[in-house]
Design an enzyme around this catalytic site. Structure first.
Site, PDB file in Angstrom:
ATOM      1  N   GLU A  26      -6.908 -12.738   5.374  1.00 27.23           N
ATOM      2  CA  GLU A  26      -7.692 -11.514   5.215  1.00 27.23           C
ATOM      3  C   GLU A  26      -9.109 -11.753   4.716  1.00 27.23           C
ATOM      4  O   GLU A  26      -9.862 -10.787   4.532  1.00 27.23           O
ATOM      5  CB  GLU A  26      -6.971 -10.570   4.243  1.00 27.23           C
ATOM      6  CG  GLU A  26      -5.552 -10.219   4.667  1.00 27.23           C
ATOM      7  CD  GLU A  26      -4.866  -9.297   3.697  1.00 27.23           C
ATOM      8  OE1 GLU A  26      -5.036  -8.072   3.834  1.00 27.23           O
ATOM      9  OE2 GLU A  26      -4.158  -9.808   2.795  1.00 27.23           O
ATOM     10  N   ASP A  79      -9.482  -5.918   6.135  1.00 24.18           N
ATOM     11  CA  ASP A  79      -9.983  -6.704   5.010  1.00 24.18           C
ATOM     12  C   ASP A  79     -10.810  -7.887   5.497  1.00 24.18           C
ATOM     13  O   ASP A  79     -11.795  -8.272   4.859  1.00 24.18           O
ATOM     14  CB  ASP A  79      -8.817  -7.194   4.143  1.00 24.18           C
ATOM     15  CG  ASP A  79      -8.286  -6.113   3.217  1.00 24.18           C
ATOM     16  OD1 ASP A  79      -9.050  -5.186   2.889  1.00 24.18           O
ATOM     17  OD2 ASP A  79      -7.112  -6.183   2.833  1.00 24.18           O
ATOM     18  N   HIS A 130       0.819  -1.208   0.000  1.00 23.77           N
ATOM     19  CA  HIS A 130       0.000   0.000   0.000  1.00 23.77           C
ATOM     20  C   HIS A 130       0.857   1.264   0.000  1.00 23.77           C
ATOM     21  O   HIS A 130       0.524   2.259   0.651  1.00 23.77           O
ATOM     22  CB  HIS A 130      -0.928   0.008   1.210  1.00 23.77           C
ATOM     23  CG  HIS A 130      -1.988  -1.044   1.168  1.00 23.77           C
ATOM     24  ND1 HIS A 130      -2.948  -1.097   0.183  1.00 23.77           N
ATOM     25  CD2 HIS A 130      -2.236  -2.098   1.994  1.00 23.77           C
ATOM     26  CE1 HIS A 130      -3.754  -2.122   0.394  1.00 23.77           C
ATOM     27  NE2 HIS A 130      -3.336  -2.753   1.481  1.00 23.77           N
TER      28      HIS A 130
END
Length: 281
Positions: A165, A191, A60
Site C-alpha cells: 500500500e 492508499d 475498516h
C-alpha cells in the site's frame, strides 16, 4: 513427519480452498468484502452470486471475531473461501481468525520483509511459523485430525496475503516475497495512490507502472512450483482500470478482483426502488 494415513485423514476432512484452486487454474478469482451485511447469510449470498471468496473486513469496520467466525462458517458450508483482513499483524488477530475458520489472512501495510515474517509467524504452523496448534478447527469440519497432519495440510491450504500500500512496500517487494510462507500480494490501490502523491487518481499511469513493477517481482518469486498472485483492492468502481491491469499484465499474475459489498447493495436497492416508484402510470 506425518504418515500417509494421517495426511489422508486431514485431506479428507478439510474444506477445499476454492479461491486458491481458481487462481491455480489461471482464472480470475473474485471476492466480496463483507462490511454492510455481516451475519451468517453472507456466505450463501456470495455463493449464490458466483463469488469465489468472502473477505471479512476487520480493518475498516467494527466486526468482531465472534461475528467473523459466523461468516467464516457460512462461507465454508456454502462452498466459498472465507478470507479475513485483520486490523494488525498480531497473534490475537491472525491466529484467532484462522482458528475461527478463515482460510486466508490479509494483513494491511506490510512494508518490509521483517513485517512479512511476523505475519507468517502467526499464520503458519511449524516449520514455517509458530502458530499454536488448535484442535477442532472449523476448516477441518470440527473433526479430530492428527496434529502432525493437520498442521501440514492447514499450511498448504491457508493463504498468507500481504497488502502492498506504500512506496516503501513497493521498493521492498522482492524482499517481502523472499519470505517463505508469503503466498499472495494484495494491492491497496487507494492508499498506494496516496503514497504516490496522486490521491484519488486511480487511472494515473503511475498506478499501471507500479502494478507492473509488483507483477514483475511476483514473477521473479514464482519459481520451483511456487506461484505468487496479485489482488486489486479499491477498484470496484473502476472497471476500465481493472480490465487494463488484467489484460496488460504480461506475467498473468494479476488475477484477484475484490469488491466491497455496500456499493453493490446500494445500487441494487436503488434500481429496485426506482422500478417500484415508476410502476404507477
Amino acid at each position: 513427519m506425518a504418515s500417509n494415513k494421517d495426511l489422508a485423514i486431514a485431506k479428507a476432512a478439510i474444506f477445499p480452498n476454492t479461491f486458491k484452486t481458481t487462481l491455480h487454474e489461471g482464472k480470475i478469482a473474485t471476492s466480496i468484502m463483507a462490511r454492510a451485511v455481516t451475519n451468517h447469510t453472507v456466505g450463501q449470498i456470495a455463493a449464490n452470486a458466483g463469488f469465489h471468496a468472502v473477505m471479512v473486513d476487520m480493518e475498516h469496520s467494527v466486526v468482531g471475531l465472534e461475528t467473523a467466525a459466523g461468516i467464516f462458517a457460512s462461507a465454508l458450508n456454502a462452498g466459498v473461501t472465507p478470507l479475513v483482513r485483520v486490523p494488525a499483524a498480531g497473534s490475537e488477530w491472525i491466529s484467532r481468525s484462522l482458528d475461527g475458520g478463515a482460510m486466508g489472512v490479509i494483513v494491511p501495510h506490510v512494508n518490509t520483509a521483517e513485517e512479512a515474517r511476523a505475519v507468517v509467524k502467526y499464520a503458519k504452523f511449524s516449520p514455517l511459523g509458530e502458530r499454536s496448534i488448535s484442535g477442532g478447527m472449523p476448516i477441518f469440519r470440527l473433526r479430530s485430525v492428527p496434529n502432525v497432519a493437520s498442521s501440514q495440510v492447514a499450511n498448504e491450504s491457508t493463504l498468507v496475503i500481504c497488502m502492498i500500500e506504500t512506496v516503501e512496500a513497493v521498493n521492498n517487494v522482492d524482499e517481502i516475497l523472499a519470505v517463505e510462507g508469503v503466498d499472495m500480494l494484495h494491492v491497496g490501490t487507494n492508499d498506494l495512490a496516496d503514497s504516490l502523491g496522486i490521491t484519488g487518481d486511480l487511472g494515473n499511469e503511475k498506478i499501471f507502472e507500479t502494478y507492473a513493477r509488483i507483477s514483475d517481482a511476483a514473477a521473479r518469486a514464482s519459481v520451483n512450483g511456487r506461484k505468487v498472485y496479485i489482488g486489486m483492492g479499491g477498484l470496484q468502481n473502476q472497471p476500465e482500470v481493472v480490465s487494463r491491469l488484467v489484460n496488460e499484465d504480461k506475467n498473468k499474475l494479476i488475477r484477484w478482483i475484490s469488491t466491497a459489498d455496500f456499493p453493490l447493495y446500494t445500487q441494487a436497492l436503488e434500481d429496485c426502488a426506482t422500478t417500484m416508484n415508476n410502476m404507477l402510470k
